[in-house]
Structures are given as C-alpha cells and as structure tokens.
Design a protein around this motif. Structure first.
Motif, PDB file in Angstrom:
ATOM      1  N   THR A   1       0.832  -1.201   0.000  1.00  0.00           N
ATOM      2  CA  THR A   1       0.000   0.000   0.000  1.00  0.00           C
ATOM      3  C   THR A   1       0.870   1.256   0.000  1.00  0.00           C
ATOM      4  OG1 THR A   1      -0.144   0.004   2.409  1.00  0.00           O
ATOM      5  CG2 THR A   1      -1.904  -1.118   1.212  1.00  0.00           C
ATOM      6  N   GLN A   2       0.273   2.359  -0.356  1.00  0.00           N
ATOM      7  CA  GLN A   2       0.959   3.649  -0.441  1.00  0.00           C
ATOM      8  C   GLN A   2       1.622   3.982   0.888  1.00  0.00           C
ATOM      9  OE1 GLN A   2      -1.711   6.802  -1.481  1.00  0.00           O
ATOM     10  NE2 GLN A   2      -0.141   8.365  -1.453  1.00  0.00           N
ATOM     11  N   GLU A   3       2.838   4.481   0.832  1.00  0.00           N
ATOM     12  CA  GLU A   3       3.552   4.879   2.040  1.00  0.00           C
ATOM     13  C   GLU A   3       3.538   6.396   2.150  1.00  0.00           C
ATOM     14  OE1 GLU A   3       7.458   3.241   2.403  1.00  0.00           O
ATOM     15  OE2 GLU A   3       6.781   1.251   1.815  1.00  0.00           O
ATOM     16  N   CYS A   4       3.082   6.885   3.281  1.00  0.00           N
ATOM     17  CA  CYS A   4       3.066   8.325   3.530  1.00  0.00           C
ATOM     18  C   CYS A   4       4.273   8.675   4.388  1.00  0.00           C
ATOM     19  CB  CYS A   4       1.785   8.720   4.248  1.00  0.00           C
ATOM     20  SG  CYS A   4       0.344   8.302   3.293  1.00  0.00           S
ATOM     21  N   PHE A   5       4.862   9.798   4.156  1.00  0.00           N
ATOM     22  CA  PHE A   5       6.070  10.170   4.890  1.00  0.00           C
ATOM     23  C   PHE A   5       5.943  11.567   5.466  1.00  0.00           C
ATOM     24  CE2 PHE A   5       6.601  11.438   0.536  1.00  0.00           C
ATOM     25  CZ  PHE A   5       7.139  12.707   0.615  1.00  0.00           C
ATOM     26  N   GLN A   6       6.723  11.796   6.502  1.00  0.00           N
ATOM     27  CA  GLN A   6       6.822  13.108   7.125  1.00  0.00           C
ATOM     28  C   GLN A   6       8.233  13.215   7.669  1.00  0.00           C
ATOM     29  OE1 GLN A   6       3.721  13.950   9.902  1.00  0.00           O
ATOM     30  NE2 GLN A   6       4.744  15.714  10.754  1.00  0.00           N
ATOM     31  N   LEU A   7       8.890  14.316   7.435  1.00  0.00           N
ATOM     32  CA  LEU A   7      10.248  14.497   7.911  1.00  0.00           C
ATOM     33  C   LEU A   7      10.275  14.508   9.436  1.00  0.00           C
ATOM     34  CD1 LEU A   7      11.508  17.260   5.457  1.00  0.00           C
ATOM     35  CD2 LEU A   7      12.012  14.814   5.398  1.00  0.00           C
ATOM     36  N   THR A   8      11.306  13.929   9.998  1.00  0.00           N
ATOM     37  CA  THR A   8      11.452  13.886  11.447  1.00  0.00           C
ATOM     38  C   THR A   8      11.493  15.297  12.007  1.00  0.00           C
ATOM     39  OG1 THR A   8      12.729  11.862  11.218  1.00  0.00           O
ATOM     40  CG2 THR A   8      12.867  13.000  13.331  1.00  0.00           C
ATOM     41  N   GLY A   9      10.637  15.567  12.966  1.00  0.00           N
ATOM     42  CA  GLY A   9      10.583  16.879  13.597  1.00  0.00           C
ATOM     43  C   GLY A   9       9.682  17.875  12.890  1.00  0.00           C
ATOM     44  N   ALA A  10       9.234  17.564  11.690  1.00  0.00           N
ATOM     45  CA  ALA A  10       8.360  18.486  10.952  1.00  0.00           C
ATOM     46  C   ALA A  10       6.964  18.467  11.546  1.00  0.00           C
ATOM     47  CB  ALA A  10       8.305  18.101   9.477  1.00  0.00           C
ATOM     48  N   GLN A  11       6.339  19.629  11.622  1.00  0.00           N
ATOM     49  CA  GLN A  11       5.005  19.711  12.209  1.00  0.00           C
ATOM     50  C   GLN A  11       3.912  19.336  11.215  1.00  0.00           C
ATOM     51  OE1 GLN A  11       4.159  23.096  14.532  1.00  0.00           O
ATOM     52  NE2 GLN A  11       5.952  22.833  15.805  1.00  0.00           N
ATOM     53  N   SER A  12       4.239  19.342   9.940  1.00  0.00           N
ATOM     54  CA  SER A  12       3.252  18.951   8.933  1.00  0.00           C
ATOM     55  C   SER A  12       3.964  18.184   7.831  1.00  0.00           C
ATOM     56  CB  SER A  12       2.550  20.180   8.355  1.00  0.00           C
ATOM     57  OG  SER A  12       3.471  20.994   7.670  1.00  0.00           O
ATOM     58  N   LYS A  13       3.175  17.424   7.081  1.00  0.00           N
ATOM     59  CA  LYS A  13       3.751  16.689   5.958  1.00  0.00           C
ATOM     60  C   LYS A  13       3.621  17.523   4.693  1.00  0.00           C
ATOM     61  CE  LYS A  13      -0.540  14.337   5.199  1.00  0.00           C
ATOM     62  NZ  LYS A  13      -1.149  13.380   4.408  1.00  0.00           N
ATOM     63  N   TYR A  14       4.328  17.132   3.686  1.00  0.00           N
ATOM     64  CA  TYR A  14       4.282  17.857   2.421  1.00  0.00           C
ATOM     65  C   TYR A  14       3.205  17.268   1.534  1.00  0.00           C
ATOM     66  CZ  TYR A  14       8.570  19.741   4.195  1.00  0.00           C
ATOM     67  OH  TYR A  14       9.483  20.353   4.982  1.00  0.00           O
ATOM     68  N   ARG A  15       2.821  17.985   0.509  1.00  0.00           N
ATOM     69  CA  ARG A  15       1.737  17.557  -0.365  1.00  0.00           C
ATOM     70  C   ARG A  15       2.277  17.007  -1.677  1.00  0.00           C
ATOM     71  NH1 ARG A  15      -3.344  21.387   0.244  1.00  0.00           N
ATOM     72  NH2 ARG A  15      -4.047  19.822  -1.179  1.00  0.00           N
ATOM     73  N   LEU A  16       1.503  17.123  -2.723  1.00  0.00           N
ATOM     74  CA  LEU A  16       1.864  16.653  -4.051  1.00  0.00           C
ATOM     75  C   LEU A  16       2.168  15.155  -4.057  1.00  0.00           C
ATOM     76  CD1 LEU A  16       4.090  19.647  -5.180  1.00  0.00           C
ATOM     77  CD2 LEU A  16       1.700  19.226  -5.734  1.00  0.00           C
ATOM     78  N   GLY A  17       1.157  14.378  -3.790  1.00  0.00           N
ATOM     79  CA  GLY A  17       1.296  12.930  -3.815  1.00  0.00           C
ATOM     80  C   GLY A  17       1.481  12.310  -2.453  1.00  0.00           C
ATOM     81  N   ASN A  18       1.578  13.116  -1.427  1.00  0.00           N
ATOM     82  CA  ASN A  18       1.758  12.592  -0.073  1.00  0.00           C
ATOM     83  C   ASN A  18       0.470  12.751   0.738  1.00  0.00           C
ATOM     84  OD1 ASN A  18       3.285  11.368   1.942  1.00  0.00           O
ATOM     85  ND2 ASN A  18       3.764  13.331   2.877  1.00  0.00           N
ATOM     86  N   GLU A  19      -0.658  12.726   0.099  1.00  0.00           N
ATOM     87  CA  GLU A  19      -1.943  12.851   0.789  1.00  0.00           C
ATOM     88  C   GLU A  19      -2.593  11.479   0.823  1.00  0.00           C
ATOM     89  OE1 GLU A  19      -3.608  15.746  -1.813  1.00  0.00           O
ATOM     90  OE2 GLU A  19      -2.869  17.396  -0.606  1.00  0.00           O
ATOM     91  N   CYS A  20      -2.360  10.759   1.889  1.00  0.00           N
ATOM     92  CA  CYS A  20      -2.792   9.371   1.947  1.00  0.00           C
ATOM     93  C   CYS A  20      -4.179   9.205   2.551  1.00  0.00           C
ATOM     94  CB  CYS A  20      -1.800   8.563   2.765  1.00  0.00           C
ATOM     95  SG  CYS A  20      -0.159   8.558   2.019  1.00  0.00           S
ATOM     96  N   GLU A  21      -4.635  10.145   3.304  1.00  0.00           N
ATOM     97  CA  GLU A  21      -5.923  10.003   3.981  1.00  0.00           C
ATOM     98  C   GLU A  21      -7.088  10.320   3.047  1.00  0.00           C
ATOM     99  OE1 GLU A  21      -3.587  12.312   5.025  1.00  0.00           O
ATOM    100  OE2 GLU A  21      -4.488  14.091   4.165  1.00  0.00           O
ATOM    101  N   GLN A  22      -8.289  10.015   3.490  1.00  0.00           N
ATOM    102  CA  GLN A  22      -9.500  10.420   2.784  1.00  0.00           C
ATOM    103  C   GLN A  22     -10.029  11.669   3.483  1.00  0.00           C
ATOM    104  OE1 GLN A  22      -9.262   7.026   3.857  1.00  0.00           O
ATOM    105  NE2 GLN A  22      -8.428   6.533   1.860  1.00  0.00           N
ATOM    106  N   TYR A  23     -10.312  12.704   2.699  1.00  0.00           N
ATOM    107  CA  TYR A  23     -10.757  13.965   3.266  1.00  0.00           C
ATOM    108  C   TYR A  23     -11.782  14.592   2.335  1.00  0.00           C
ATOM    109  CZ  TYR A  23     -10.731  18.727   5.059  1.00  0.00           C
ATOM    110  OH  TYR A  23     -11.117  19.926   5.572  1.00  0.00           O
ATOM    111  N   GLY A  24     -12.804  15.196   2.917  1.00  0.00           N
ATOM    112  CA  GLY A  24     -13.811  15.872   2.107  1.00  0.00           C
ATOM    113  C   GLY A  24     -14.450  17.022   2.848  1.00  0.00           C
ATOM    114  N   GLU A  25     -14.845  18.032   2.102  1.00  0.00           N
ATOM    115  CA  GLU A  25     -15.587  19.180   2.631  1.00  0.00           C
ATOM    116  C   GLU A  25     -16.776  19.434   1.711  1.00  0.00           C
ATOM    117  OE1 GLU A  25     -11.830  21.854   4.224  1.00  0.00           O
ATOM    118  OE2 GLU A  25     -12.854  22.431   2.391  1.00  0.00           O
TER     119      GLU A  25
END
Length: 108
Positions: A40-64
């Motif tokens: 399955t898709q692997e999502c990443f976040q840099l160690t110590g970063a408060q947020s993850k980056y976008r452009l293909g790193n959006e693994c969750e389902q979200y809607g508004e």
C-alpha cells in the motif's frame, strides 16, 4: 388528508424556492497508490516536521461540503446569509468510518 396534502405541497414549494438560491461547493481527496513492491501507499513526514508535504503525499480520505443560502438583501447591497460546512476525515489504511480512532466528521 387534505390538510396533510396542503402541508406537504407547501413544504415542497418552499424548499424548492430555497434550493434555487443555494450555493453548494465541495472538495474531496483520497490517497490511492502503491509501492514498487506492490504494498500500500507509504506516507512520509520528515522527522521533527510539524506537517507533511503535499503533491502525492496525501494518503488520507478527506472531504468538505460547503453550502450557503442568502436570506435577505439590503438596500446598501449587503446580504444576510446562512453558511455551513461538513467535513470528513479518515486515516489511510483504516475502514471508512469517519469516526473514532480512524477519523472524524463534523458540521461547522
């Protein structure tokens, strides 16, 4: 019986007039991908970063879903309106419950 038909008909007429002026918008995203090994898709976040980056790193389902309805227009060109937003969030790899430990749903 006639009273029920009258109430039902009046309700349909009023709701149709309201719906004509309603503005509805939305935004949805979902992660869909896999690794080169078929996992399955692997999502990443840099160690110590408060947020993850976008452009293909959006693994969750979200809607508004946003809705707005004008109630009154005034002579000074201002408008009174009712606005509401529903949000849905679900962690990647979890069942689509949008609640509990997997995610949330809320109405703002």
């Amino acid at each position: 019986m006639k009273k029920a038909v009258l109430v039902c008909g009046t309700s349909i007429f009023i709701s149709s007039q309201i719906a004509m002026g309603a503005e509805i918008k939305g935004y949805f995203r979902t992660g869909a991908g896999q690794t080169e090994h078929g996992n399955t898709q692997e999502c990443f976040q840099l160690t110590g970063a408060q947020s993850k980056y976008r452009l293909g790193n959006e693994c969750e389902q979200y809607g508004e879903l946003f809705a707005s309805q004008n109630i009154a227009d005034f002579s000074d060109h201002s408008t009174l309106s009712i606005n509401g937003m529903m949000q849905f969030y679900n962690e990647y790899g979890q069942s689509l419950t949008f609640s509990g430990d997997d995610g949330y749903s809320r109405l703002n």
